[in-house]
Every structure is written in structure tokens, then in C-alpha cells.
Design an enzyme around this catalytic site. Sequence first.
Site, PDB file in Angstrom:
ATOM      1  N   SER A 161      -9.819  -0.125   7.093  1.00  0.00           N
ATOM      2  CA  SER A 161      -9.269  -0.057   5.732  1.00  0.00           C
ATOM      3  C   SER A 161      -8.620  -1.321   5.198  1.00  0.00           C
ATOM      4  O   SER A 161      -8.293  -1.386   4.019  1.00  0.00           O
ATOM      5  CB  SER A 161      -8.255   1.079   5.640  1.00  0.00           C
ATOM      6  OG  SER A 161      -8.944   2.285   5.472  1.00  0.00           O
ATOM      7  N   SER A 166      -9.708   2.154   2.835  1.00  0.00           N
ATOM      8  CA  SER A 166      -8.837   2.878   1.924  1.00  0.00           C
ATOM      9  C   SER A 166      -7.816   2.006   1.194  1.00  0.00           C
ATOM     10  O   SER A 166      -7.202   2.458   0.232  1.00  0.00           O
ATOM     11  CB  SER A 166      -8.066   3.957   2.701  1.00  0.00           C
ATOM     12  OG  SER A 166      -7.188   3.325   3.635  1.00  0.00           O
ATOM     13  N   LYS A 193       0.860  -1.197   0.000  1.00  0.00           N
ATOM     14  CA  LYS A 193       0.000   0.000   0.000  1.00  0.00           C
ATOM     15  C   LYS A 193       0.888   1.236   0.000  1.00  0.00           C
ATOM     16  O   LYS A 193       1.885   1.281   0.732  1.00  0.00           O
ATOM     17  CB  LYS A 193      -0.899  -0.033   1.238  1.00  0.00           C
ATOM     18  CG  LYS A 193      -1.922   1.095   1.293  1.00  0.00           C
ATOM     19  CD  LYS A 193      -2.830   0.950   2.509  1.00  0.00           C
ATOM     20  CE  LYS A 193      -3.871   2.045   2.583  1.00  0.00           C
ATOM     21  NZ  LYS A 193      -4.761   1.918   3.759  1.00  0.00           N
TER      22      LYS A 193
HETATM   23  N1  GLN Z   1     -13.077   4.537   6.318  1.00  0.00           N
HETATM   24  C1  GLN Z   1     -12.393   4.990   7.498  1.00  0.00           C
HETATM   25  C2  GLN Z   1     -11.986   6.435   7.350  1.00  0.00           C
HETATM   26  O1  GLN Z   1     -12.235   6.999   6.322  1.00  0.00           O
HETATM   27  C3  GLN Z   1     -11.219   4.104   7.789  1.00  0.00           C
HETATM   28  C4  GLN Z   1      -9.983   4.430   7.033  1.00  0.00           C
HETATM   29  C5  GLN Z   1      -8.808   3.580   7.419  1.00  0.00           C
HETATM   30  O2  GLN Z   1      -8.943   2.562   8.101  1.00  0.00           O
HETATM   31  N2  GLN Z   1      -7.649   4.014   6.999  1.00  0.00           N
HETATM   32  O3  GLN Z   1     -11.432   7.017   8.248  1.00  0.00           O
END
Ligand code: GLN
Length: 485
Positions: free
Chosen positions: A179, A155, A80
Amino acid sequence: MRPLHHLTARQLRDLFLAKEVSAVQIAKHFLSRIEEHNASLGAFLSIFAPQTLIKAEALDKKRAHNEPLGKLAAVPIAIKDNMHMKGEITTCGSRFLSQYRAPFTATAVSLLDHEDALFLGKTNLDEFAMGSATANSAYFPSSNPWDLSCVPGGSSGGSAAAVAARLSLMATGSDTGGSIRQPAGFCGLVGFKPTYGRVSRYGLVAFGSSLDQIGPLTTSVEDAALMMEVIGRHCSQDATSLDLPAETYPLSPHLEKGTVIGVPWHFLQTLSPEAKANFQQAIDAMQNLGAKIIEIDLDILKYSIAVYYILATAEASTNLARFDGIRYGLRSKSATTLEEIYDYSRKEGFGREVKKRIMLGTYVLSAGYQDAYYKKAQKVRTLMLDAFDTAFAKCDTIMIPVATSGAFKHRAISDPVEMYLQDIFTVPANLAGLPAISVPSGYDGRGMPLGVQFLGPQMCDVALMQYAYAYEMATRHAKIPGAYE
Ligand code: GLN
């Protein structure tokens, strides 16, 4: 022989060790799949074609000389793009860092490298990992290999799309509020968020430092366990790293006698009938394996979205203060004074969602509002930890769905609050620092994958992986999407 991308990471490694395939063949196979499919999937932001082949040649030489080979020998892995690899660009999905070359390598990536993994490239993500659909990448959106008109989740959407389409057999993700697990669920994969502190955050660009964890996205529980054996290590560069010996993950398809599973039914009221039926089937499968199912009270989790979006934005606003146009990343060309460098660089470098979160986070931390929001959210976070403690006194693991439904269409959710509410089942594990794993649980009426989560007490990563493995072996829902076979 089956096509290489039909194998699990472990099977491919064994094939390489048995000299039935060379690392160069593996590298070429996966690089050509990336070339064929990346444009439509938007999974990779950068591809390491020359470096991958150089490393593959070195691995083949090592094997020819009978030198010892690592646990991930010749296993293709995608990283990532919020984790540093020395000399490579780390964009974090942001325009701000479009030219930023990492001066050092993240511990988790070094550990993978040390075990002879084959890095293919860096994957797309929501800008600074803020989002649930990979729609907030400054570069391009990623798509779901099960249906390109749907999002892969976020994400870590690029990582999930890459592994689901078998452009790679493993990928790293980071999970601040879901994410890893939500994209794994949307793409029919296994995604594991370890206990907070299990995997070093050194070299992971920080979003919410008290919530962030790195973990695997894989096609099987066994592969997730394999990656954890490599990256789940103490690291002196991360002050929050658990100072514990590395774990091994023995897996058995049998459930230990007397296993008790807790289900917080009251907290699951918002599930659609379809998601509920799928979840019930997962519970039934565990019951058939001999587990006792009990109802637990986790009603306090109804506040988890509110608490998460206060704490995560507060932490993000301080973490992102370092992007000032001086030290990291882009500097605005139109700035003439110091003030303007800060101002214009941030205005030009950050996207809408990131700006919104910095403002929200600054607001909840500001003198007049800190008690009302930030401190109150911290208190509720403590109550959540207490509620989990009480629940785990009665059960060994907790089952909940990964998301309220399967993957949604691109641009289907335009209301930001509705997007935040998507995370209702994933953020509790981050708030409480618990290990949590998502495993494929079947498909919805459209044929899109659904996932179920197992949560465990802190430090119980190994036991958790075993419940997930027993479930996976009993149900075997994972498949390769037809277009990528
Ligand atoms: N969807 C969540 C956010 O937007 C989690 C994102 C993540 O785990 N990096 O904060």
C-alpha cells in the site's frame, strides 16, 4: 525563486532555515493548492487549515528567537488517515469511525511533529487499508494526478495523489501488502516500506499485525531517507519494534564496487511486453553503474497472493473484532439488545470489502479449516523466508517491478481476484518482513508512470536506500504532472 511546490522537502526546509521563506508562507501556499485541487483528486479526507497556520506561526517565532529547529522544519506533510493524531478524527476510510476522535498520537506522527513538520491534513485510503485502488473508501475515491480517469493505486492512494500533485511534499503511508509502494509506482513517486519493526506501529490502526509497516511517500529518495531518519526509531509501546539504534542514511550516487543484483526472471513471466521492456531498462541502468546482474530462483513466490490473502484476512478478522459498536466508533441506532448492537453496528459500519475479508479470515481460522489454510499458509511463508535467505546469499539486492502495469482506469477491475492479483510483486516483501523501495522507472505508452522495486535483506534499509538513490540519480524519471506545475 522556483515555486515552493517544485522543491524537495529537504530543499524547502533549507530555504526556511535560511530565512528565505516563512513557515506561514509555506502553510498558505500548500493549503491553497489543496483548496484548488482536492475536490478533483479526492486526496484529503480532512484538512487542518487553522492548526497548520498556528503551528507555522509558532515555527516562525522559534526561528526568530534562534531556537533550534528540527530536521523537518516547516516541511508540509500529509498523514494517512489510519494513524492517530490526538484530538483529530481517524476515519480509516470507514463509516464505522466517521466520528472517532483519537485519544493519543501515533509514535511515527509524534516523531514527525517533534522535528517540526507542518501537518496539512489526513489522506484518503481504502477502508481499513484493504484495497489496491482507494476505491474502497467509504467517503469518495481518489484519482491519479497523471490522469484523473485512473486510480492512484491503494490503499495509500490519497497520500500518493497529494504528493504527486504537490499538494504536500511528503506523506506517510502504511504497507501491509504494497500500500505504500504500489500507489507510489502508479503516481511516479518514491515509496519505502521499511524492515518489519523498523517504524513503530503504535497508533496505526492494525490491519495485518505481522505485515503492517509505516513508511514515506516522497518525490525523491533523499526525502524518503530524511523521513526515515526521523521515524525509524525504537518504540517501547510496540512489542515488535526493533530495539536498535536509529540509523542515518548517507547517500552516494555511486554504486559500491562488486554490487550484485538478483533478478527472479521466472517469477516475472506475467509481465506485459511494455512493462518488461521498462524493467529491462532499469536493470540495464544498474548494469551501467557497475552492478553484476544474476538470475535467482524465487519460484515459491507464485504462492504469495494465496498466502497473503489467507494470513492478512485472518489477522484482519481478529483485529477488526474490536469494532463492536460498544468500544469504538458508531453504534447502530436501530439496535435494542446487546446482540443487535454487535450485529447491526458491524452491518451498518463496515463496507463490502471489509465484510468479505472478515468472513474469509474467520473461515480460514475456524476449527475445521485452520490446518488446511492458516497453518499451511504459515508454513509456506517460512519457505519464502528461506528462499529469500538463499537468494541474498548470492546477491545484495533484488530487483522486480512494482506492478504488472501502470495505473488502471477507475472501475476497470471488477473481479475481486483480479484485483488481488495486482499485488503479486509487492506482497512478498511483507510476508518476509523485508525492506523494499519503489522508485520511478519511466512511463508507459499512455504517459502513466511505472516503477521499479529494490528489495533487501531484513535490517538492510540503509544499503537499500543507497541502491535506490544510485538508480534514481542515473535515470531521473520523476516529474511533476503537467496540470500541477
Ligand atoms: N492491496 C493489498 C490489500 O488489499 C495491500 C493493502 C495494504 O498494503 N494495506 O490487502
